[in-house]
Design a protein around this motif. Structure first.
Motif, mmCIF file in Angstrom:
data_model
loop_
_atom_site.group_PDB
_atom_site.id
_atom_site.type_symbol
_atom_site.label_atom_id
_atom_site.label_comp_id
_atom_site.label_asym_id
_atom_site.label_seq_id
_atom_site.Cartn_x
_atom_site.Cartn_y
_atom_site.Cartn_z
ATOM 1 N N VAL A 163 1.019 -1.336 0.067
ATOM 2 C CA VAL A 163 0.158 -0.001 0.146
ATOM 3 C C VAL A 163 0.802 0.929 0.154
ATOM 4 N N ILE A 164 0.796 1.790 -0.818
ATOM 5 C CA ILE A 164 1.407 3.138 -1.167
ATOM 6 C C ILE A 164 1.247 4.226 -0.088
ATOM 7 N N SER A 165 -0.232 4.922 -0.600
ATOM 8 C CA SER A 165 -0.871 5.694 0.466
ATOM 9 C C SER A 165 -2.626 5.262 0.713
ATOM 10 N N GLN A 166 -2.893 5.546 1.965
ATOM 11 C CA GLN A 166 -4.590 4.691 2.155
ATOM 12 C C GLN A 166 -5.494 6.734 2.782
ATOM 13 N N ASP A 167 -6.491 6.889 2.716
ATOM 14 C CA ASP A 167 -7.010 7.821 2.723
ATOM 15 C C ASP A 167 -8.571 7.344 3.242
ATOM 16 N N PHE A 168 -8.719 7.336 4.561
ATOM 17 C CA PHE A 168 -10.604 6.768 4.851
ATOM 18 C C PHE A 168 -10.853 7.656 5.910
ATOM 19 N N ASP A 169 -12.321 8.092 4.350
ATOM 20 C CA ASP A 169 -13.446 8.875 4.816
ATOM 21 C C ASP A 169 -14.277 7.572 4.851
ATOM 22 N N ASN A 170 -15.632 8.781 4.513
ATOM 23 C CA ASN A 170 -16.955 8.317 4.641
ATOM 24 C C ASN A 170 -16.833 7.191 2.803
ATOM 25 N N SER A 171 -15.583 7.914 1.733
ATOM 26 C CA SER A 171 -15.375 7.137 0.687
ATOM 27 C C SER A 171 -13.330 6.825 1.038
ATOM 28 N N CYS A 172 -13.456 5.930 0.931
ATOM 29 C CA CYS A 172 -12.428 5.611 0.931
ATOM 30 C C CYS A 172 -11.235 4.800 -0.765
ATOM 31 N N CYS A 173 -9.548 6.157 -0.203
ATOM 32 C CA CYS A 173 -8.876 5.689 -1.472
ATOM 33 C C CYS A 173 -7.785 5.176 -1.177
ATOM 34 N N ILE A 174 -7.189 3.560 -1.663
ATOM 35 C CA ILE A 174 -5.842 3.045 -1.872
ATOM 36 C C ILE A 174 -5.219 3.563 -2.813
ATOM 37 N N LYS A 175 -3.937 3.743 -2.557
ATOM 38 C CA LYS A 175 -3.007 3.583 -3.548
ATOM 39 C C LYS A 175 -2.069 1.843 -3.341
ATOM 40 N N ILE A 176 -2.649 0.613 -4.751
ATOM 41 C CA ILE A 176 -1.099 0.064 -3.889
ATOM 42 C C ILE A 176 -0.725 -0.650 -5.527
ATOM 43 N N GLU A 177 0.548 -1.351 -4.948
ATOM 44 C CA GLU A 177 1.240 -1.754 -6.475
ATOM 45 C C GLU A 177 1.185 -3.075 -6.676
ATOM 46 N N ILE A 178 0.723 -3.549 -7.733
ATOM 47 C CA ILE A 178 0.608 -4.731 -8.233
ATOM 48 C C ILE A 178 2.040 -4.822 -9.273
ATOM 49 N N ARG A 179 2.558 -6.488 -8.503
ATOM 50 C CA ARG A 179 3.400 -6.872 -9.275
ATOM 51 C C ARG A 179 2.905 -7.460 -10.913
ATOM 52 N N LYS A 180 3.878 -6.692 -12.153
ATOM 53 C CA LYS A 180 3.362 -7.366 -13.494
ATOM 54 C C LYS A 180 2.947 -8.720 -13.632
ATOM 55 N N SER A 181 3.023 -9.461 -13.066
ATOM 56 C CA SER A 181 2.777 -10.684 -13.661
ATOM 57 C C SER A 181 2.194 -11.660 -12.515
ATOM 58 N N SER A 182 1.500 -11.153 -12.217
ATOM 59 C CA SER A 182 0.865 -10.904 -11.589
ATOM 60 C C SER A 182 -0.844 -10.412 -11.350
ATOM 61 N N LEU A 183 -0.869 -9.559 -11.948
ATOM 62 C CA LEU A 183 -1.940 -8.574 -12.680
ATOM 63 C C LEU A 183 -2.930 -8.494 -12.889
ATOM 64 N N ASN A 184 -3.698 -9.518 -13.435
ATOM 65 C CA ASN A 184 -4.694 -10.085 -13.679
ATOM 66 C C ASN A 184 -4.933 -11.583 -12.514
ATOM 67 N N ILE A 185 -4.692 -12.110 -12.077
ATOM 68 C CA ILE A 185 -5.318 -12.618 -11.387
ATOM 69 C C ILE A 185 -5.924 -11.471 -10.085
ATOM 70 N N ILE A 186 -4.740 -10.686 -9.728
ATOM 71 C CA ILE A 186 -5.915 -9.719 -8.684
ATOM 72 C C ILE A 186 -6.316 -9.180 -9.339
ATOM 73 N N LEU A 187 -6.267 -8.625 -10.470
ATOM 74 C CA LEU A 187 -7.361 -7.411 -10.769
ATOM 75 C C LEU A 187 -9.035 -7.854 -10.930
ATOM 76 N N GLY A 188 -8.459 -9.240 -11.064
ATOM 77 C CA GLY A 188 -9.726 -10.427 -11.217
ATOM 78 C C GLY A 188 -10.328 -9.755 -9.515
ATOM 79 N N LYS A 189 -9.804 -10.906 -8.837
ATOM 80 C CA LYS A 189 -9.944 -10.993 -7.475
ATOM 81 C C LYS A 189 -10.854 -9.482 -7.132
ATOM 82 N N ILE A 190 -10.504 -8.006 -7.008
ATOM 83 C CA ILE A 190 -11.023 -6.868 -7.380
ATOM 84 C C ILE A 190 -11.677 -6.697 -7.799
ATOM 85 N N GLU A 191 -11.956 -6.735 -8.986
ATOM 86 C CA GLU A 191 -13.521 -6.777 -10.051
ATOM 87 C C GLU A 191 -14.173 -7.463 -9.162
#
Length: 204
Positions: A163-191
C-alpha cells in the motif's frame, strides 16, 4: 513468460571521480522515477560546482528501459552524453540519471580522451552505487465505500500487496502496487468485489 518483470536500478545516489591531464570529472548517479527530477538535481550541482565548465548527463527511464535522454552541455557532440548512457546500457540499469561535472584542466583531451573520461567517471559512479533488482509494478488507485473496507484489506493482506497511500473517510481511497506478473489474477479478484472503482495510475 514473455514480459520480464524485474529490472536493475540503484538504491541511492553515488559518486565517482576520474582525472585526466588536469581535468577532473566527477560522476554523480541518482535513482529517479521521472524526467521532472532532472532540473532540480542539475540546479543543485551547478550551485555546488559554480566553477565547473560542463554538466553533461544521460538518463534512462522505465522498466522496459525504452526512455533515454543525453546532453553534451557544450562538449563536442557524442563525446559526453552518449558515453555516459553507454555505461548504463552495459550495466543494464534503468530509472537512473548520471551527471558528470567537468572541471577543465587547461589541456584539451581530444575526442577519444573525452569519450573515455565521461565513460570512466560514469562507470566509477555506478561502481560506487548499490545496484538492486526491483519488480515491475503497476500502481492502481482503488475507490470504495467504507463498508467494503474489510473485503479490500483482506485481499491486500492475502496477496501481500504494497500500500503506497490510504485515505479513509466516508469514501475510501487506497493506492497499491501490483506486480506485473500477477496483475490479471489480482485485478480479477478486485473486480469481484462489487462497488470498487479501479483506476490505473502508472507503472513503476
Amino acid at each position: 513468460m514473455l514480459f520480464d518483470d524485474t529490472y536493475k536500478t540503484i538504491e541511492a545516489p553515488a559518486e565517482g571521480v576520474f582525472r585526466d591531464r588536469g581535468s577532473k570529472f566527477i560522476g554523480y548517479a541518482y535513482p529517479i522515477l521521472s524526467e521532472d527530477e532532472v532540473k532540480g538535481i542539475l540546479a543543485n550541482l551547478r550551485a555546488e560546482h559554480s566553477k565547473a565548465r560542463h554538466f553533461c548527463w544521460a538518463l534512462r527511464l522505465s522498466p522496459d528501459r525504452s526512455i533515454f535522454r543525453i546532453q553534451d552541455d557544450g562538449e563536442p557532440s557524442g563525446t559526453a552524453g552518449r558515453p555516459i548512457l553507454n555505461t548504463m546500457l552495459s550495466t543494464d540499469i534503468t530509472n537512473v540519471l548520471i551527471v558528470v561535472v567537468r572541471y577543465f584542466g587547461g589541456t584539451l583531451l581530444g575526442v577519444p580522451g573525452l569519450i573515455n573520461a565521461y565513460k570512466t567517471a560514469a562507470a566509477e559512479a555506478i561502481n560506487a552505487a548499490h545496484v538492486i533488482e526491483k519488480t515491475v509494478n503497476d500502481i492502481y488507485e482503488l475507490q470504495f465505500d467504507y463498508l467494503l473496507m474489510n473485503d479490500i484489506m483482506r485481499l491486500i493482506k492475502e496477496e501481500r500487496l504494497h500500500v503506497i497511500s490510504q485515505d479513509f473517510d466516508n469514501s475510501c481511497c487506497i493506492k497499491i502496487e501490483i506486480r506485473k506478473s500477477s496483475l490479471n489474477i489480482i485485478l480479477g479478484k478486485i473486480e469481484k468485489i462489487e462497488g470498487v472503482k479501479l483506476k490505473y495510475l502508472f507503472t513503476a
